[in-house]
Scaffold this motif. Structure first.
Motif, short mmCIF file in Angstrom:
data_model
loop_
_atom_site.label_atom_id
_atom_site.label_comp_id
_atom_site.label_asym_id
_atom_site.label_seq_id
_atom_site.Cartn_x
_atom_site.Cartn_y
_atom_site.Cartn_z
N GLY A 157 -1.08 5.89 24.72
CA GLY A 157 -0.04 5.05 24.16
C GLY A 157 0.56 5.74 22.96
N ALA A 158 1.48 5.08 22.31
CA ALA A 158 2.09 5.64 21.10
C ALA A 158 1.03 5.77 20.01
N GLU A 159 1.05 6.90 19.32
CA GLU A 159 0.06 7.10 18.25
C GLU A 159 0.17 6.04 17.17
N GLN A 160 1.37 5.55 16.93
CA GLN A 160 1.59 4.55 15.88
C GLN A 160 1.16 3.15 16.32
N GLY A 161 0.87 2.99 17.60
CA GLY A 161 0.42 1.70 18.10
C GLY A 161 1.40 1.06 19.06
N ASN A 162 0.89 0.11 19.82
CA ASN A 162 1.69 -0.68 20.75
C ASN A 162 2.83 -1.35 19.99
N LYS A 163 4.06 -1.16 20.46
CA LYS A 163 5.22 -1.71 19.76
C LYS A 163 5.14 -3.22 19.63
N GLU A 164 4.65 -3.88 20.66
CA GLU A 164 4.54 -5.34 20.64
C GLU A 164 3.55 -5.79 19.56
N LEU A 165 2.44 -5.05 19.42
CA LEU A 165 1.45 -5.41 18.41
C LEU A 165 1.98 -5.12 17.00
N ARG A 166 2.68 -4.01 16.83
CA ARG A 166 3.26 -3.69 15.51
C ARG A 166 4.23 -4.80 15.08
N LYS A 167 5.00 -5.30 16.04
CA LYS A 167 5.94 -6.39 15.74
C LYS A 167 5.20 -7.68 15.42
N ARG A 196 -7.45 9.09 6.53
CA ARG A 196 -6.14 9.66 6.91
C ARG A 196 -5.20 9.68 5.71
N LEU A 197 -5.26 8.64 4.91
CA LEU A 197 -4.43 8.62 3.70
C LEU A 197 -4.86 9.72 2.73
N GLN A 198 -6.15 9.99 2.66
CA GLN A 198 -6.62 11.07 1.80
C GLN A 198 -6.07 12.41 2.28
N LEU A 199 -6.01 12.59 3.58
CA LEU A 199 -5.44 13.82 4.13
C LEU A 199 -3.96 13.90 3.79
N LEU A 200 -3.28 12.77 3.81
CA LEU A 200 -1.87 12.70 3.43
C LEU A 200 -1.68 13.08 1.97
N LEU A 201 -2.54 12.56 1.10
CA LEU A 201 -2.36 12.72 -0.35
C LEU A 201 -2.80 14.09 -0.85
N GLY A 202 -3.84 14.65 -0.23
CA GLY A 202 -4.29 15.98 -0.59
C GLY A 202 -5.23 16.01 -1.79
N SER A 203 -5.65 17.20 -2.13
CA SER A 203 -6.70 17.38 -3.14
C SER A 203 -6.18 17.47 -4.57
N GLU A 204 -4.86 17.60 -4.74
CA GLU A 204 -4.32 17.85 -6.08
C GLU A 204 -3.98 16.57 -6.85
N VAL A 205 -4.03 15.42 -6.19
CA VAL A 205 -3.66 14.18 -6.89
C VAL A 205 -4.82 13.69 -7.75
N SER A 206 -4.49 12.94 -8.79
CA SER A 206 -5.51 12.28 -9.61
C SER A 206 -5.65 10.84 -9.13
N ILE A 207 -6.86 10.28 -9.26
CA ILE A 207 -7.11 8.96 -8.68
C ILE A 207 -7.76 8.02 -9.69
N PHE A 233 3.22 10.32 6.69
CA PHE A 233 2.10 9.59 7.27
C PHE A 233 2.24 9.55 8.79
N ASN A 234 3.45 9.42 9.28
CA ASN A 234 3.66 9.46 10.72
C ASN A 234 3.19 10.79 11.30
N ARG A 235 3.46 11.89 10.58
CA ARG A 235 3.03 13.21 11.05
C ARG A 235 1.50 13.30 11.05
N ILE A 236 0.87 12.76 10.00
CA ILE A 236 -0.60 12.77 9.94
C ILE A 236 -1.16 12.00 11.12
N VAL A 237 -0.62 10.83 11.38
CA VAL A 237 -1.12 9.99 12.48
C VAL A 237 -0.94 10.71 13.82
N ASN A 261 -4.92 9.80 18.41
CA ASN A 261 -4.27 9.55 19.70
C ASN A 261 -3.96 8.08 19.93
N GLY A 262 -4.07 7.30 18.87
CA GLY A 262 -3.77 5.88 19.00
C GLY A 262 -5.02 5.04 19.20
#
Length: 459
Positions: free
Chosen positions: A129-139, A168-179, A334-338, A343-344
């Motif tokens: 299915g779509a990696e971002q999820g079923n369109k009906e469920l997202r709606k 996945r968000l950590q992969l998006l944000l990377g190692s250089e950010v402060s938290i 984030f879409n690219r990371i997902v 694979n959904g």
């Protein structure tokens, strides 16, 4: 039916047979249908005879070397196993890990069952299915759970659970950010930050990692950090209702948080996994606060509202308005990371999610939520009758209990030894959790009542 002395030999967590590494032996009494836990060796366990075997030239990830001991919950399981070995006839009740216990509502389970059966037919079969999820469920998520805050279905990413989305968000944000993290906080925020390389070394004398802003959240400040003294960071992890304290941030508190993030150019990662438990009118989403879409990502889950801890289904909302410092939309990355790392979510689980969000499904899952809230009320009354200060339990399925002057692991050990009850030591959630334990309202009513009786007789 009880099987006594059930024994099995298990390999270490990677599932491989290592030369000269003894198998882990588990002996315990289990009833049919009960979950047997795999206990992995504690961090630091040496592999026997390792010098005699081939080593690669690949160094261990230094970030993983910074992690402290085991992840909290496997450590608790290891201590539970030791107790079971010592007292094989003990009837242990777990008030520890926040795992749901009530059956999934029929309307949801039958929908998943029907969907699974249809996969055996040419007409009903579905592959990727779509990696971002079923369109009906997202709606459905956008229209049902965010209908008053105008979240778009294209901003909703369906996943296999919020804990996976944290990484996945950590992969998006990377190692250089402060938290910054709340203190106490859910361990996955801190451990994933260490693994990705955002923290410094662990400071034993302070029980804190360097380069991390710990935002103290205690009864003295109404479980909300003093933002006037907090340092500026790129990312702020914030959970409401909070795990472990059970506190739901008020509208005014979240206003302050959003204003703080805007002023400092920060991004809030807002965990709303327990929003369904809110009863006092506190915001269920960060997006109820004006301007939050410009500074916040929200993660959530079906786990604790629909009993999907094993089914695995969650979502993340990334608003189109959220931009990096260069003006690039965060949602595109984030879409690219997902799409790269995922694979959904299971199509069967997503069918269940849709059933949850139907009118009948919502009634069914909120009925289960109400059951757990009644359990929480029992526990709150129990600790009150014992003269102990307890927090949470109103807007969350967790009760946060104070034992002044005592180490939380010592309280954990005493309750396990004398009452055969599993709790969670507060220090496992950060230095701000010392002198506290967390107990969960997830459990069968008879077990909650029995645990209550044991606690009253203990103190």
């Amino acid at each position: 039916m009880m099987y006594k002395g059930l024994t099995c030999n298990l390999t270490p967590s990677d599932g491989l047979l290592h030369p000269r590494v003894p198998l882990i032996k588990i002996s315990a009494n289990y009833r049919v249908g009960e979950r047997a836990r795999l206990i992995v060796p504690r961090e630091g366990t040496e592999l026997q005879g390792i010098a005699d075997h081939h080593r690669t030239k690949v160094a261990r990830n230094v970030n993983l070397e910074r992690l402290q001991k085991n992840y909290l919950f496997p450590e608790i399981s290891a201590r539970e196993l030791e107790h079971m070995e010592k007292y094989p006839d003990a009837k242990i009740i777990s008030l520890g890990i926040g795992d749901t216990t009530q059956p999934i509502p029929d309307i949801v389970a039958h929908t998943m069952s029907d969907f699974a059966r249809d996969l055996s037919t040419r007409k009903g079969y579905r592959g990727y299915g779509a990696e971002q999820g079923n369109k009906e469920l997202r709606k459905a998520v956008a229209d049902t759970l965010y209908k008053d805050v105008a979240v778009k279905d294209t901003e909703v990413f369906i996943s296999d659970g919020s804990q996976c989305d944290i990484s996945r968000l950590q992969l998006l944000l990377g190692s250089e950010v402060s938290i910054a993290v709340q203190d106490p906080n859910f361990p996955a925020y801190m451990d994933s930050s260490v693994i990705i390389g955002q923290s410094g070394e662990f400071q034993d004398n302070m029980s804190k990692y360097k380069n991390v802003e710990y935002m103290t959240c205690k009864p003295e400040n109404n479980f909300f950090p003093d933002l006037s003294t907090a340092s500026r960071t790129d990312i702020i992890f914030f959970c409401s209702p909070n795990n472990p304290t059970g506190h739901a941030a008020s509208y005014k508190q979240l206003q302050q948080l959003v204003e703080f993030a805007k002023k400092n150019g920060s991004i809030i990662v807002y965990d709303s996994a327990y929003a369904a438990y809110i009863t006092d009118g506190s915001p269920r989403s960060i997006y109820e606060i004006p301007g939050a879409k410009e500074v916040a990502i929200e993660i959530s889950s079906f786990s604790k509202i629909a009993g999907f801890t094993g089914v695995r289904l969650g979502w993340t909302v990334v608003p189109e308005e959220l931009l990096y410092s260069n003006g690039f939309p965060v949602i595109h990355d984030f879409n690219r990371i997902v799409c790269t790392c995922f694979n959904g979510a299971s199509s069967i689980a997503q069918a269940g999610g849709l059933a949850c969000l139907s009118s009948d499904g919502l009634k069914a899952i909120y009925s289960v939520v109400d059951y757990y809230k009644e359990n929480a009320n029992v526990l709150l009354n129990t600790f009150a009758s014992m003269g102990l200060k307890a927090y949470g339990g109103v807007n969350a399925p967790y009760v946060w209990v104070n034992f002044p002057g005592l180490k939380s692991w010592d309280v954990f050990a005493e309750i396990l030894e004398k009452a055969n009850l599993i709790t969670v030591p507060g220090s496992g959630f950060g230095p701000g959790g010392e002198e506290y334990i967390r107990v969960t309202a997830f459990g069968h009513r008879e077990n909650i009542l029995e645990a209550s009786a044991r606690l009253k007789s203990l103190y």
